[in-house]
Design an enzyme around this catalytic site. Structure first.
Site, PDB file in Angstrom:
ATOM      1  N   GLU A 215       4.285 -35.207  22.728  1.00  0.00           N
ATOM      2  CA  GLU A 215       5.435 -35.881  23.331  1.00  0.00           C
ATOM      3  C   GLU A 215       6.526 -35.917  22.291  1.00  0.00           C
ATOM      4  OE1 GLU A 215       3.084 -39.161  23.637  1.00  0.00           O
ATOM      5  OE2 GLU A 215       2.235 -38.642  25.571  1.00  0.00           O
TER       6      GLU A 215
ATOM      7  N   TYR B 252       9.525 -26.750  18.719  1.00  0.00           N
ATOM      8  CA  TYR B 252       8.362 -26.645  19.598  1.00  0.00           C
ATOM      9  C   TYR B 252       8.518 -25.488  20.586  1.00  0.00           C
ATOM     10  CZ  TYR B 252       7.363 -31.322  17.762  1.00  0.00           C
ATOM     11  OH  TYR B 252       7.126 -32.391  16.947  1.00  0.00           O
TER      12      TYR B 252
END
Length: 151
Positions: A105, A117
């Site tokens: 998250e 990411y």
């Protein structure tokens, strides 16, 4: 950057890791939670640069899935590819252990982390509304996943 090492975090690393946590996050984990992670049984890796801890990651593994609980690079070393090195190392290690996917998250406002990411194969799978505490209320979390190619 030469002379970097990937090592398991030990309880002796607590002070420096918590110092990085306080510098790296606008709302860091509490000392109690961070101590439980450092002393816990989670999968935990640090990067050292000439024996100085400059980054860390804590990962929970359940069956063939992993969840990144906390990852940080000392702000003094950000923008130098350390986060990317840590993610690549982590993915390789987890893949060797038979892990098929990694979840995490990230704050919606953390554009640098989102770009990292995404570049490392993570994609958005959901949003957790009002997940993170923020200076002016709450902030959404983007839930991301990366499928590992196990051989």
């Amino acid at each position: 950057m030469n002379e970097i090492s990937f090592l398991e975090i030990t309880s002796d690393d607590f002070d420096v890791i918590y110092e990085i946590e306080l510098k790296a996050y606008p709302i860091p984990w509490s000392e109690k939670i961070m101590r439980s992670m450092v002393e816990g049984h989670e999968y935990k890796i640090k990067i050292t640069y000439y024996d100085k801890v400059i980054a860390y990651v804590f990962v929970m593994v359940v069956l063939d899935e992993a969840t990144i609980l906390n990852i940080a690079v000392d702000p003094d070393y950000q923008g130098q590819g350390i986060g990317q090195k840590l993610l690549r190392y982590l993915k390789a290690q987890l893949s060797q252990k038979g892990i098929r996917s990694i979840f995490l998250e990230v704050r919606q406002s953390n554009q640098n982390a989102l770009a990292l990411y995404t570049s490392e194969g993570f994609h958005e799978i959901d949003i957790r509304k009002n997940y993170y505490p923020a200076k002016n209320g709450r902030e959404d979390a983007i839930i991301m996943a990366c499928v590992l190619m196990n051989e």
